[in-house]
Design a protein around this motif. Structure first.
Motif, PDB file in Angstrom:
ATOM      1  N   THR A   1       9.951  -7.491  -2.080  1.00 21.96           N
ATOM      2  CA  THR A   1      10.172  -8.919  -1.797  1.00 21.96           C
ATOM      3  C   THR A   1      11.359  -9.100  -0.852  1.00 21.96           C
TER       4      THR A   1
ATOM      5  N   ARG B   1      28.656 -15.486  -7.003  1.00 21.61           N
ATOM      6  CA  ARG B   1      27.576 -16.154  -7.742  1.00 21.61           C
ATOM      7  C   ARG B   1      28.110 -16.781  -9.028  1.00 21.61           C
TER       8      ARG B   1
ATOM      9  N   ASN C   1      24.342 -17.908 -13.953  1.00 20.95           N
ATOM     10  CA  ASN C   1      23.032 -17.702 -13.324  1.00 20.95           C
ATOM     11  C   ASN C   1      22.574 -16.268 -13.605  1.00 20.95           C
TER      12      ASN C   1
ATOM     13  N   HIS D   1      15.689  -4.637 -13.242  1.00 21.98           N
ATOM     14  CA  HIS D   1      14.585  -3.890 -12.631  1.00 21.98           C
ATOM     15  C   HIS D   1      14.380  -2.566 -13.354  1.00 21.98           C
TER      16      HIS D   1
ATOM     17  N   THR E   1      17.483 -14.481 -23.588  1.00 23.83           N
ATOM     18  CA  THR E   1      16.309 -13.901 -22.934  1.00 23.83           C
ATOM     19  C   THR E   1      16.739 -13.018 -21.769  1.00 23.83           C
TER      20      THR E   1
ATOM     21  N   ARG F   1      11.540  -6.938 -14.222  1.00 26.41           N
ATOM     22  CA  ARG F   1      10.496  -6.718 -13.225  1.00 26.41           C
ATOM     23  C   ARG F   1      10.467  -5.268 -12.780  1.00 26.41           C
TER      24      ARG F   1
ATOM     25  N   PRO G   1      20.237  -9.248  -8.352  1.00 25.60           N
ATOM     26  CA  PRO G   1      19.851 -10.476  -7.659  1.00 25.60           C
ATOM     27  C   PRO G   1      19.603 -10.131  -6.194  1.00 25.60           C
ATOM     28  N   SER G   2      19.164 -11.083  -5.413  1.00 29.91           N
ATOM     29  CA  SER G   2      19.032 -10.850  -3.982  1.00 29.91           C
ATOM     30  C   SER G   2      20.409 -10.491  -3.411  1.00 29.91           C
TER      31      SER G   2
ATOM     32  N   SER H   1      10.273 -12.754  -6.020  1.00 31.40           N
ATOM     33  CA  SER H   1       9.199 -12.645  -7.007  1.00 31.40           C
ATOM     34  C   SER H   1       8.951 -13.967  -7.742  1.00 31.40           C
TER      35      SER H   1
ATOM     36  N   ARG I   1       9.784 -20.042 -11.128  1.00 33.99           N
ATOM     37  CA  ARG I   1       9.990 -19.955  -9.676  1.00 33.99           C
ATOM     38  C   ARG I   1       8.715 -19.402  -9.061  1.00 33.99           C
TER      39      ARG I   1
ATOM     40  N   SER J   1      15.516 -22.172 -16.068  1.00 34.41           N
ATOM     41  CA  SER J   1      15.931 -21.091 -15.178  1.00 34.41           C
ATOM     42  C   SER J   1      17.197 -21.557 -14.483  1.00 34.41           C
TER      43      SER J   1
ATOM     44  N   GLY K   1      19.099 -20.628 -12.331  1.00 32.95           N
ATOM     45  CA  GLY K   1      19.207 -20.509 -10.882  1.00 32.95           C
ATOM     46  C   GLY K   1      18.638 -21.705 -10.143  1.00 32.95           C
TER      47      GLY K   1
HETATM   48  O1  TXA Z   1      12.122 -10.743  -5.796  1.00 33.19           O
HETATM   49  C1  TXA Z   1      13.083 -10.924  -6.536  1.00 33.19           C
HETATM   50  O2  TXA Z   1      12.970 -11.454  -7.658  1.00 33.19           O
HETATM   51  C2  TXA Z   1      14.459 -10.432  -6.056  1.00 33.19           C
HETATM   52  C3  TXA Z   1      14.422  -8.924  -5.936  1.00 33.19           C
HETATM   53  C4  TXA Z   1      15.764  -8.335  -5.588  1.00 33.19           C
HETATM   54  O3  TXA Z   1      13.895  -8.372  -7.113  1.00 33.19           O
HETATM   55  N1  TXA Z   1      15.501 -10.875  -6.934  1.00 33.19           N
HETATM   56  C5  TXA Z   1      15.919 -12.174  -7.010  1.00 33.19           C
HETATM   57  O4  TXA Z   1      16.975 -12.379  -7.890  1.00 33.19           O
HETATM   58  O5  TXA Z   1      15.419 -13.066  -6.378  1.00 33.19           O
HETATM   59  P1  TXA Z   1      17.826 -13.726  -7.943  1.00 33.19           P
HETATM   60  O6  TXA Z   1      18.972 -13.442  -8.842  1.00 33.19           O
HETATM   61  O7  TXA Z   1      18.163 -14.170  -6.575  1.00 33.19           O
HETATM   62  O8  TXA Z   1      16.888 -14.732  -8.696  1.00 33.19           O
HETATM   63  C6  TXA Z   1      16.610 -14.574 -10.076  1.00 33.19           C
HETATM   64  C7  TXA Z   1      16.020 -15.841 -10.635  1.00 33.19           C
HETATM   65  C8  TXA Z   1      17.046 -16.947 -10.730  1.00 33.19           C
HETATM   66  O9  TXA Z   1      16.443 -18.190 -10.400  1.00 33.19           O
HETATM   67  C9  TXA Z   1      17.453 -16.877 -12.194  1.00 33.19           C
HETATM   68  O10 TXA Z   1      17.986 -18.099 -12.671  1.00 33.19           O
HETATM   69  C10 TXA Z   1      16.137 -16.509 -12.863  1.00 33.19           C
HETATM   70  O11 TXA Z   1      15.547 -15.587 -11.972  1.00 33.19           O
HETATM   71  N2  TXA Z   1      16.363 -15.858 -14.162  1.00 33.19           N
HETATM   72  C11 TXA Z   1      16.926 -14.659 -14.412  1.00 33.19           C
HETATM   73  N3  TXA Z   1      16.996 -14.417 -15.732  1.00 33.19           N
HETATM   74  C12 TXA Z   1      16.466 -15.485 -16.355  1.00 33.19           C
HETATM   75  C13 TXA Z   1      16.252 -15.839 -17.725  1.00 33.19           C
HETATM   76  N4  TXA Z   1      16.629 -15.051 -18.730  1.00 33.19           N
HETATM   77  N5  TXA Z   1      15.659 -17.034 -17.990  1.00 33.19           N
HETATM   78  C14 TXA Z   1      15.280 -17.839 -16.989  1.00 33.19           C
HETATM   79  N6  TXA Z   1      15.453 -17.564 -15.667  1.00 33.19           N
HETATM   80  C15 TXA Z   1      16.043 -16.412 -15.358  1.00 33.19           C
END
Ligand code: TXA
Ligand code: MG
Length: 328
Positions: free
Chosen positions: A36, A59, A63, A68, A118, A122, A143-144, A182, A196, A223, A225
């Motif tokens: 991604t 960050r 959030n 992975h 939670t 992935r 994260p990204s 993703s 998302r 979520s 984020g």
């Molecule tokens: O494609 C992707 O998902 C990329 C690649 C690097 O794997 N990663 C990515 O991570 O986009 P990030 O941190 O930019 O976005 C993660 C999203 C955020 O919106 C975050 O709030 C949500 O996933 N998230 C993570 N853990 C969560 C949880 N326990 N409950 C709800 N949302 C969660």
């Protein structure tokens, strides 16, 4: 800190991948390609290492991160119980751009989940990422790999533009295949819910598990984020539908002596200060979107007129990112 670049073409665990995996095990930060976008990785089970991610990116601490994994062992470290629907989705879409939110195990530190009960999990469909995670032998929180608020990185150069000197390694695996993040799917309620939109579409998920909702119930930010500004270029971004509207807006802002960039998704010609034809299929557009936003910022345009795409399938994820880039 000096950031070192590792060039990796295959998923084989050569000396470069081994060095990066050692750094991860020792609490370091390693950016790596996924299918991604590039991720900024740290050992998900080590709260201090994870704290480094938040610091490097700037960050907000609440959030949560995606952890992975490369196989069953990683999954078992992160969660105690794998629901039936999760099993079905994993066999249908992993490795691939689908993140599953599940009840976390006691071992996962709160730093990784932003204090939530939670954890997001992935398995990326990228050989380099899988080799790195396997070699590190721990789940990798990532994260990204961009500074918080800027567009996600789709090549190693973008990672360095944002994070050079702040992380230990970046593994250069070329341009990412999909280009948008993703799909995040919450499996902790009775009905799975898309938090998302991304590479795995609503329709694909429906076929695998029968019932899937989208968005947050009652406006609650499940979520975390989603409440933050995201994917933003520095210029002001305006969405436009169709050739006529796009050209009209471009001219209106140029008359005000503003530098205008057009992102064209219809392959047509426009009169503007700079025009980026980013492709006409959803796949091409997704793949080129973030690099184009970064390029237009480098060219210091004041206004970006971005053409809308059909809000369906992968187009839904593209529109989601464009709308987020628009409101700031
Ligand atoms: O494609 C992707 O998902 C990329 C690649 C690097 O794997 N990663 C990515 O991570 O986009 P990030 O941190 O930019 O976005 C993660 C999203 C955020 O919106 C975050 O709030 C949500 O996933 N998230 C993570 N853990 C969560 C949880 N326990 N409950 C709800 N949302 C969660
Ligand atoms: Mg991000």
């Amino acid at each position: 800190m000096k950031t070192r670049i590792i060039r990796a073409c295959t998923g084989e665990s050569g000396p470069g991948i081994r060095r990066a995996a050692r750094a991860l095990r020792g609490g370091g930060l390693v950016a790596f390609p996924t299918e991604t976008v590039y991720g900024l990785g740290a050992n998900a089970m080590d709260s201090q290492a994870v704290a480094g991610i938040f610091k490097a990116k700037g960050r907000p601490q609440d959030n949560p991160l995606i952890s992975h994994i490369a196989g069953r062992k990683g999954l078992e470290q992160l969660v105690d119980r794998v629901p039936r629907k999760a099993e079905d989705l994993m066999s249908a879409f992993w490795p691939g751009p689908l993140t599953l939110v599940l009840e976390k195990s006691r071992e996962v530190p709160e730093a990784t989940t932003g204090g939530l009960p939670t954890v997001a999990v992935r398995m990326p469909a990228n050989d380099i990422a899988l080799a790195l995670i396997r070699e590190a032998d721990v789940p990798v929180a990532a994260p990204s790999a961009n500074l918080s608020g800027s567009p996600s990185p789709t090549c190693a150069r973008h990672v360095l533009d944002d994070l050079d000197g702040r992380i230990d390694y970046v593994i250069d695996g070329g341009k990412t295949r999909i280009g948008v993040e993703s799909t995040v799917l919450d499996l902790t309620a009775d009905t799975p819910r898309i938090l998302r939109p991304g590479g795995i579409t609503h329709k694909m998920l429906l076929q695998a598990v029968g019932e899937v909702e989208e968005g947050t119930p009652g406006g609650r930010a499940k979520s975390p984020g989603m409440k933050y500004r995201h994917y933003s270029p520095k210029a002001r971004l305006i969405l436009a539908e169709g050739h006529g509207k796009t050209q009209m807006l471009a001219e209106r802002y140029m008359e005000k002596n503003l530098k205008v960039g057009v992102i064209a998704t219809d392959g047509k010609t426009y009169n503007a200060d700079t025009v980026k034809k980013i492709g006409e299929t959803h796949e091409e557009i997704a793949r080129n979107l973030y690099q184009t936003l970064r390029k237009l910022d480098e060219e210091q345009v004041d206004i970006i007129i971005a053409q809308t795409v059909k809000d369906q399938g992968l187009g839904h994820a593209i529109m989601n990112r464009l709308k987020k880039a628009q409101d700031k």
